[in-house]
Every structure is written in C-alpha cells, then in structure tokens.
Write a protein that holds these residues in place. Structure first.
Motif, mmCIF file in Angstrom:
data_model
loop_
_atom_site.group_PDB
_atom_site.id
_atom_site.type_symbol
_atom_site.label_atom_id
_atom_site.label_comp_id
_atom_site.label_asym_id
_atom_site.label_seq_id
_atom_site.Cartn_x
_atom_site.Cartn_y
_atom_site.Cartn_z
ATOM 1 N N HIS A 195 0.854 -1.187 0.000
ATOM 2 C CA HIS A 195 0.000 0.000 0.000
ATOM 3 C C HIS A 195 0.892 1.240 0.000
ATOM 4 N N ARG A 196 0.567 2.215 -0.830
ATOM 5 C CA ARG A 196 1.319 3.461 -0.875
ATOM 6 C C ARG A 196 0.436 4.625 -0.408
ATOM 7 N N ALA A 197 0.908 5.337 0.610
ATOM 8 C CA ALA A 197 0.199 6.506 1.120
ATOM 9 C C ALA A 197 0.855 7.769 0.596
ATOM 10 N N ALA A 198 0.047 8.688 0.118
ATOM 11 C CA ALA A 198 0.556 9.967 -0.386
ATOM 12 C C ALA A 198 1.077 10.810 0.782
ATOM 13 N N PRO A 199 1.886 11.837 0.499
ATOM 14 C CA PRO A 199 2.467 12.641 1.587
ATOM 15 C C PRO A 199 1.434 13.196 2.561
ATOM 16 N N GLN A 200 0.279 13.632 2.088
ATOM 17 C CA GLN A 200 -0.728 14.246 2.959
ATOM 18 C C GLN A 200 -1.609 13.221 3.679
ATOM 19 N N GLN A 201 -1.391 11.935 3.493
ATOM 20 C CA GLN A 201 -2.266 10.914 4.070
ATOM 21 C C GLN A 201 -1.696 10.274 5.333
ATOM 22 N N LEU A 202 -0.593 10.766 5.849
ATOM 23 C CA LEU A 202 0.042 10.107 6.987
ATOM 24 C C LEU A 202 -0.880 10.087 8.208
ATOM 25 N N ARG A 203 -1.555 11.213 8.474
ATOM 26 C CA ARG A 203 -2.378 11.278 9.683
ATOM 27 C C ARG A 203 -3.550 10.292 9.615
ATOM 28 N N VAL A 204 -4.255 10.241 8.497
ATOM 29 C CA VAL A 204 -5.405 9.341 8.388
ATOM 30 C C VAL A 204 -4.955 7.885 8.399
ATOM 31 N N VAL A 205 -3.786 7.622 7.836
ATOM 32 C CA VAL A 205 -3.259 6.249 7.842
ATOM 33 C C VAL A 205 -2.991 5.795 9.271
ATOM 34 N N ASN A 206 -2.292 6.598 10.034
ATOM 35 C CA ASN A 206 -1.966 6.202 11.402
ATOM 36 C C ASN A 206 -3.204 6.153 12.294
ATOM 37 N N TRP A 207 -4.187 6.998 11.998
ATOM 38 C CA TRP A 207 -5.431 6.928 12.752
ATOM 39 C C TRP A 207 -6.131 5.589 12.489
ATOM 40 N N ALA A 208 -6.104 5.119 11.247
ATOM 41 C CA ALA A 208 -6.749 3.851 10.911
ATOM 42 C C ALA A 208 -6.010 2.658 11.494
ATOM 43 N N LEU A 209 -4.706 2.807 11.726
ATOM 44 C CA LEU A 209 -3.901 1.675 12.208
ATOM 45 C C LEU A 209 -3.774 1.628 13.722
ATOM 46 N N GLU A 210 -4.424 2.559 14.427
ATOM 47 C CA GLU A 210 -4.309 2.573 15.893
ATOM 48 C C GLU A 210 -4.805 1.269 16.516
ATOM 49 N N ASP A 211 -5.862 0.717 15.968
ATOM 50 C CA ASP A 211 -6.427 -0.512 16.537
ATOM 51 C C ASP A 211 -5.461 -1.680 16.470
ATOM 52 N N PHE A 212 -4.499 -1.629 15.578
ATOM 53 C CA PHE A 212 -3.551 -2.731 15.411
ATOM 54 C C PHE A 212 -2.236 -2.491 16.140
ATOM 55 N N GLY A 213 -2.137 -1.351 16.829
ATOM 56 C CA GLY A 213 -0.956 -1.082 17.624
ATOM 57 C C GLY A 213 0.278 -0.761 16.822
ATOM 58 N N VAL A 214 0.121 -0.278 15.590
ATOM 59 C CA VAL A 214 1.275 0.052 14.753
ATOM 60 C C VAL A 214 1.099 1.459 14.186
ATOM 61 N N GLN A 215 2.208 2.066 13.798
ATOM 62 C CA GLN A 215 2.215 3.393 13.198
ATOM 63 C C GLN A 215 3.237 3.404 12.059
ATOM 64 N N VAL A 216 2.974 4.234 11.074
ATOM 65 C CA VAL A 216 3.891 4.392 9.945
ATOM 66 C C VAL A 216 4.737 5.629 10.179
ATOM 67 N N PRO A 217 6.062 5.503 10.240
ATOM 68 C CA PRO A 217 6.907 6.696 10.370
ATOM 69 C C PRO A 217 6.810 7.565 9.109
ATOM 70 N N ARG A 218 7.007 8.832 9.281
ATOM 71 C CA ARG A 218 6.992 9.722 8.112
ATOM 72 C C ARG A 218 8.118 9.325 7.156
ATOM 73 N N GLY A 219 7.731 9.032 5.926
ATOM 74 C CA GLY A 219 8.708 8.599 4.937
ATOM 75 C C GLY A 219 9.212 7.176 5.162
ATOM 76 N N GLY A 220 8.512 6.428 6.010
ATOM 77 C CA GLY A 220 8.932 5.055 6.311
ATOM 78 C C GLY A 220 7.863 4.044 5.929
ATOM 79 N N ALA A 221 7.878 2.901 6.601
ATOM 80 C CA ALA A 221 6.951 1.818 6.270
ATOM 81 C C ALA A 221 6.754 0.942 7.497
ATOM 82 N N VAL A 222 5.688 0.123 7.465
ATOM 83 C CA VAL A 222 5.408 -0.817 8.548
ATOM 84 C C VAL A 222 4.775 -2.067 7.948
ATOM 85 N N VAL A 223 5.107 -3.199 8.537
ATOM 86 C CA VAL A 223 4.507 -4.475 8.162
ATOM 87 C C VAL A 223 3.360 -4.740 9.132
#
Length: 385
Positions: A195-223
């Motif tokens: 999955h590729r998130a655009a630069p402005q989508q970091l906040r919504v991405v991390n908000w959606a992933l809170e339930d799974f206990g993971v976060q995406v670093p800015r300019g990084g990635a998470v499995v």
C-alpha cells in the motif's frame, strides 16, 4: 494490538501458504496449461488434476477443482503443493495454495504460485481476497479518508497475505514507482500486498492503524501484523523509519518483510483443513510411494486379521468357561435341598435366585457348628486304649 490466539496452530517451518482470487475467465485452463508447460520443461516433476467431486448441495453449484504438483527445490528438496479453485463470493474464482517441503522453507526458492499461474502481469490471478488489491504491484490508497480507513482496517485483519504500508514523504518519480515485490526474494513475491500513502495521508493512515498497535513513520513503512497477530510480533521490529523511493534497494524494508514471513504465524481459517488434506489425502504418488503405501496397507490388514483372530479365540474361551460355570451351577442346584418359598413382599429375580441357590449349596456342604463343637468336647476313644 490485534488479539493473539495461542490456541491456534501456527505455520510449520516447512509450509508456504497463500490465498488469492482470479478475476478473469478460464482459471482452470490457465492452471492446467501452466502445469503442462512446466512439466514439459522439467521444472515440475509431475502434476495431477483430481476428479471433480459432486457437492453435497447441488444448488450450491459445482465443487472445487483441485490440482496437485510435485517439484524439486534447490538441493533436491521435494516440494508437494495443492491448489484449490472455488467460486469466489465477489466473482471470479478464489484459490488456496499450500506447498510443503521436506525441509524448512527458504525464501530464495521459487514461488509455488509460479508453478500453477503464469508469471505474467496481464493474467489477473494475483488479487488479494480481503481487499481485492494486487499482490505484484503498487496499490495507491484512495483519496477519500473513509475509504482509506476502511481499506486499512480490512488489510490489518487479513491473515493470509502480508500487508505493507509505505508512506511517500514526497511524490516519487518513475524510479520510486518500482513495486516492492520486484525486490523481494522469489518465495515472498506473491505473498505481499504493498500500500502506498501519499504525503498528505500520513495522519489518516496512522489513525486507521491505531487498533492494530502500529504506526507508519513519516517517509517510512510498517509491516501489518494481521489478525490474529503472531505471538512474537513486536511493532518496532517491523517498522522502517526511512524508505528512499529513489530507485535504491530498500534493504531495511526487505529485511523486515523477510523476518516477518519467517515468524510462526497462526494458521488462518481454512488453512488447517487444507494442510491436513495436503498431508493425508495426497494422490500424486511416485512408484516408490505407491509400493510403500501398499506395504503399509498389507501390514494394517495383517494386524486387523490378527486382532480378529485373538478376539475369536478369547470369545471361544469365554464361552467355554461360561458353559462350564452353567453346568456346575445346574449340578449344584439339583443337589441343594429345597428352600423356603420366596417372600411375597420381594419379587424374585434371576440374580437373587442364583444367589440363594449358591447359599443353600454352601450350607448343605459345610459341617454343622453343633457337630464340630461335640466332636471337639468328646473326642473318639483311641483304639489302643
């Protein structure tokens, strides 16, 4: 963090498993032609298409199609694989593929998917069942925030394939548009959804992933851990702080995906039954395996015959002893004196009648107490006196 279930069996180290959906037509013909081509080129030792079994409910439509194949991994390691094709709930045909090797699975080995499906980007067999996204390409997140949250939640719950979320710190050029699958070891290329998130989508991405206990670093990635999460999953170990989308090899991300794939993950729903069928209902046997199976059947039949013979002898011996006991009972019953009539307040039963008869038999044979005391008090005179 997703709920982790320790009760579920985990993937054995010898297993490779994936599930997907073929959205085109003629999936069976595609698999059949691929296996025939690889057998002709000796990449596959042999394959077998199992006869179609009639479903229990004819209204449910045709039953699944099953293909088995056997090949050699590097080092002459035998791999046995089974592909199950079934109509998909969202159209097309869903496939479940399990391959098991004689040794622990190596990520550098060829992907079992390419033994059944053509490794051609134009053949649309590589769709993730949970999300409908591609396994071999880049999947850009939708623009709508609600759609992003819904998609990532579905991805986080997906237990079959490995979902990776990459944040683009800035919009990459063509060099940064190379799919991660092209850089992964062959055995992992058809297990990963990128999955590729655009630069402005970091906040919504991390908000959606809170339930799974993971976060995406800015300019990084998470499995993503999947649901249920592997027992040994730690979010920090599978999070990459920087992914340079400039054409360079994302070494840290590849290492994180490879390490996650090596974890003993809980078997998804349906995988345990498929693995049991692969091991216990395997049909594609070599001549040596056929002979070994026949020997085992002969030994099993011999053991069953011996057990039946022993049971017959034990039954015969028990019957003879029962006959002897019955004869002794009849003799004792005839020799015993007639007893008092049975009580009118207690209904006689065969067991009580037998007990009373045996008691009378013991009483008739035993010496009376008065006679024993008399003989002791007045012993018989000695003939010598």
């Amino acid at each position: 963090m997703p709920t982790s279930s320790t009760a579920r069996p985990t993937t054995p180290p010898t297993l490779w498993a994936a599930r997907g959906r073929h959205v085109g037509s003629a999936a069976e013909d595609t698999v059949r032609h691929t296996l025939e081509r690889l057998k002709d080129s000796h990449a596959v030792d042999d394959f077998l298409e199992l006869p179609e079994e009639a479903p229990d409910d004819r209204a449910a439509g045709p039953g699944p199609r099953i293909f088995e194949a056997r090949w050699k991994a590097p080092g002459a390691v035998t791999v046995r694989a089974r592909l199950i094709l079934a109509p998909g709930s969202a159209g097309g045909q869903e496939w479940t593929l399990l391959a098991e090797a004689e040794e622990a699975w190596e990520a550098a080995w060829p992907s079992p998917a390419t033994m059944f499906w053509p490794d051609d980007p134009d053949v649309t067999w590589d769709r993730d069942v949970a999300t409908g996204l591609r396994l071999r390409g880049i999947n850009t997140l939708p623009d709508d925030d609600k759609a992003v949250r819904r998609l990532l939640k579905e991805s986080g719950r997906s237990p079959w394939n490995i979902h990776v979320v990459v944040h683009e710190a800035m919009t990459p050029d063509h060099r940064g548009r190379m799919p991660l699958a092209d850089r992964l070891p062959p055995g992992l290329r058809h297990l990963v959804v990128e999955h590729r998130a655009a630069p402005q989508q970091l906040r919504v991405v991390n908000w959606a992933l809170e339930d799974f206990g993971v976060q995406v670093p800015r300019g990084g990635a998470v499995v993503l851990p999947g649901t249920p999460a592997p027992p040994d999953y730690a979010a920090d170990e599978y999070s990459v702080r920087s992914v340079f989308l400039d054409g360079s090899v994302p070494t840290d991300l590849i290492a994180a995906v490879t390490a996650f794939a090596a974890l003993p993950r809980p078997l998804p729903d349906g995988a345990e039954d498929a693995l049991t069928a692969l091991r216990e209902d395997w049909r594609l046997l070599t001549l040596e395996e056929e002979l070994d199976r026949e020997r085992k059947l002969v030994a099993m039949y011999a053991e069953a015959l011996e057990a039946m013979t022993q049971s017959r002898d034990l039954y015969r011996e028990a019957a003879e002893r029962a006959t002897e006991a019955l004869a002794a009972y009849r003799e004792s019953a005839e020799a015993a004196p007639a007893g008092p009539p049975p009580s009118t307040t207690e209904a006689p039963t065969p067991l009580r009648a037998l007990t009373r008869t045996l008691d009378r038999f013991r009483t008739a044979r035993a010496p009376r107490p008065e006679a024993v005391r008399r003989d002791t008090a007045h012993p018989s005179p000695d003939p010598g006196d």
